[in-house]
Design a protein around this motif. Structure first.
Motif, PDB file in Angstrom:
ATOM      1  N   HIS A  26      63.263  17.816 -53.378  1.00 21.37           N
ATOM      2  CA  HIS A  26      61.973  17.230 -53.024  1.00 21.37           C
ATOM      3  C   HIS A  26      61.163  16.892 -54.281  1.00 21.37           C
ATOM      4  N   ALA A  27      61.202  17.775 -55.274  1.00 26.48           N
ATOM      5  CA  ALA A  27      60.431  17.585 -56.505  1.00 26.48           C
ATOM      6  C   ALA A  27      60.872  16.350 -57.279  1.00 26.48           C
ATOM      7  N   ILE A  28      62.138  15.957 -57.129  1.00 23.06           N
ATOM      8  CA  ILE A  28      62.638  14.818 -57.906  1.00 23.06           C
ATOM      9  C   ILE A  28      63.004  13.612 -57.032  1.00 23.06           C
ATOM     10  N   GLY A  29      62.664  13.678 -55.765  1.00 18.38           N
ATOM     11  CA  GLY A  29      62.899  12.539 -54.892  1.00 18.38           C
ATOM     12  C   GLY A  29      64.343  12.325 -54.487  1.00 18.38           C
ATOM     13  N   LYS A  30      65.091  13.401 -54.401  1.00 16.80           N
ATOM     14  CA  LYS A  30      66.495  13.343 -53.966  1.00 16.80           C
ATOM     15  C   LYS A  30      66.640  14.139 -52.676  1.00 16.80           C
ATOM     16  N   ASP A  31      67.838  14.087 -52.091  1.00 15.77           N
ATOM     17  CA  ASP A  31      68.074  14.919 -50.915  1.00 15.77           C
ATOM     18  C   ASP A  31      68.811  16.194 -51.328  1.00 15.77           C
ATOM     19  N   GLN A  32      68.734  17.200 -50.485  1.00 21.96           N
ATOM     20  CA  GLN A  32      69.330  18.500 -50.786  1.00 21.96           C
ATOM     21  C   GLN A  32      70.836  18.378 -51.005  1.00 21.96           C
ATOM     22  N   GLN A  33      71.499  17.498 -50.258  1.00 25.59           N
ATOM     23  CA  GLN A  33      72.946  17.329 -50.393  1.00 25.59           C
ATOM     24  C   GLN A  33      73.315  16.833 -51.797  1.00 25.59           C
ATOM     25  N   SER A  34      72.449  16.034 -52.397  1.00 27.42           N
ATOM     26  CA  SER A  34      72.688  15.544 -53.754  1.00 27.42           C
ATOM     27  C   SER A  34      72.694  16.706 -54.750  1.00 27.42           C
ATOM     28  N   ILE A  35      71.734  17.610 -54.593  1.00 27.22           N
ATOM     29  CA  ILE A  35      71.669  18.787 -55.468  1.00 27.22           C
ATOM     30  C   ILE A  35      72.884  19.681 -55.220  1.00 27.22           C
ATOM     31  N   GLN A  36      73.252  19.823 -53.959  1.00 24.71           N
ATOM     32  CA  GLN A  36      74.416  20.643 -53.606  1.00 24.71           C
ATOM     33  C   GLN A  36      75.688  20.082 -54.272  1.00 24.71           C
ATOM     34  N   ARG A  37      75.881  18.781 -54.208  1.00 20.60           N
ATOM     35  CA  ARG A  37      77.063  18.164 -54.838  1.00 20.60           C
ATOM     36  C   ARG A  37      77.030  18.324 -56.357  1.00 20.60           C
ATOM     37  N   LEU A  38      75.848  18.189 -56.942  1.00 20.66           N
ATOM     38  CA  LEU A  38      75.696  18.356 -58.389  1.00 20.66           C
ATOM     39  C   LEU A  38      76.071  19.773 -58.804  1.00 20.66           C
ATOM     40  N   GLU A  39      75.542  20.755 -58.107  1.00 17.91           N
ATOM     41  CA  GLU A  39      75.815  22.155 -58.450  1.00 17.91           C
ATOM     42  C   GLU A  39      77.265  22.535 -58.206  1.00 17.91           C
ATOM     43  N   ALA A  40      77.927  21.840 -57.310  1.00 19.07           N
ATOM     44  CA  ALA A  40      79.343  22.112 -57.021  1.00 19.07           C
ATOM     45  C   ALA A  40      80.274  21.373 -57.989  1.00 19.07           C
ATOM     46  N   GLY A  41      79.716  20.569 -58.878  1.00 20.93           N
ATOM     47  CA  GLY A  41      80.535  19.829 -59.834  1.00 20.93           C
ATOM     48  C   GLY A  41      81.237  18.640 -59.213  1.00 20.93           C
ATOM     49  N   LYS A  42      80.714  18.143 -58.111  1.00 17.13           N
ATOM     50  CA  LYS A  42      81.356  17.042 -57.390  1.00 17.13           C
ATOM     51  C   LYS A  42      80.921  15.671 -57.885  1.00 17.13           C
ATOM     52  N   ILE A  43      79.836  15.616 -58.656  1.00 16.19           N
ATOM     53  CA  ILE A  43      79.369  14.332 -59.180  1.00 16.19           C
ATOM     54  C   ILE A  43      79.152  14.425 -60.680  1.00 16.19           C
ATOM     55  N   ASN A  44      79.243  13.283 -61.326  1.00 18.65           N
ATOM     56  CA  ASN A  44      78.989  13.165 -62.752  1.00 18.65           C
ATOM     57  C   ASN A  44      77.608  12.532 -62.901  1.00 18.65           C
ATOM     58  N   PRO A  45      76.586  13.346 -63.158  1.00 21.21           N
ATOM     59  CA  PRO A  45      75.224  12.810 -63.166  1.00 21.21           C
ATOM     60  C   PRO A  45      74.969  11.913 -64.375  1.00 21.21           C
ATOM     61  N   SER A  46      74.148  10.910 -64.156  1.00 22.06           N
ATOM     62  CA  SER A  46      73.738  10.055 -65.263  1.00 22.06           C
ATOM     63  C   SER A  46      72.749  10.820 -66.141  1.00 22.06           C
ATOM     64  N   PHE A  47      72.493  10.282 -67.307  1.00 24.81           N
ATOM     65  CA  PHE A  47      71.501  10.861 -68.209  1.00 24.81           C
ATOM     66  C   PHE A  47      70.140  10.913 -67.525  1.00 24.81           C
ATOM     67  N   PHE A  48      69.798   9.861 -66.794  1.00 22.97           N
ATOM     68  CA  PHE A  48      68.502   9.806 -66.126  1.00 22.97           C
ATOM     69  C   PHE A  48      68.401  10.851 -65.014  1.00 22.97           C
ATOM     70  N   TYR A  49      69.506  11.077 -64.313  1.00 28.40           N
ATOM     71  CA  TYR A  49      69.516  12.113 -63.275  1.00 28.40           C
ATOM     72  C   TYR A  49      69.317  13.488 -63.922  1.00 28.40           C
ATOM     73  N   LEU A  50      69.975  13.720 -65.052  1.00 34.80           N
ATOM     74  CA  LEU A  50      69.785  14.991 -65.755  1.00 34.80           C
ATOM     75  C   LEU A  50      68.342  15.155 -66.224  1.00 34.80           C
ATOM     76  N   GLN A  51      67.726  14.053 -66.639  1.00 38.19           N
ATOM     77  CA  GLN A  51      66.314  14.109 -67.030  1.00 38.19           C
ATOM     78  C   GLN A  51      65.453  14.527 -65.842  1.00 38.19           C
ATOM     79  N   GLU A  52      65.730  13.963 -64.676  1.00 39.04           N
ATOM     80  CA  GLU A  52      64.984  14.318 -63.470  1.00 39.04           C
ATOM     81  C   GLU A  52      65.178  15.792 -63.120  1.00 39.04           C
TER      82      GLU A  52
END
Length: 78
Positions: A36-62
């Motif tokens: 919510h704080a960064i304008g994403k959905d919870q599933q996006s954070i879940q995939r990130l924490e599970a190592g399922k996505i390769n975040p962009s630099f801008f996503y890491l900044q967020e």
């Protein structure tokens, strides 16, 4: 050779996800709150924490901003 490189990438993404999860838990923030704080959905954070996505630099900044840390702090010990 490509298989080994892919394994290394997968390992790095998992380590990154675990680091983000660790920082989030230290800050006592849920996945939903961070999303919510960064304008994403919870599933996006879940995939990130599970190592399922390769975040962009801008996503890491967020993520860093949402956690109140620097990108450097996220990438420590890599």
């Amino acid at each position: 050779m490509s298989f080994i490189v892919d394994m290394e990438k997968d390992d790095l993404l998992i380590r990154l996800g675990l680091r983000i999860r660790e920082l989030r838990k230290v800050k006592n923030i849920t996945q939903e709150q961070l999303a919510h704080a960064i304008g994403k959905d919870q599933q996006s954070i879940q995939r990130l924490e599970a190592g399922k996505i390769n975040p962009s630099f801008f996503y890491l900044q967020e993520i860093a901003k949402g956690l109140g840390v620097s990108i450097h702090q996220i990438m420590e010990n890599f």
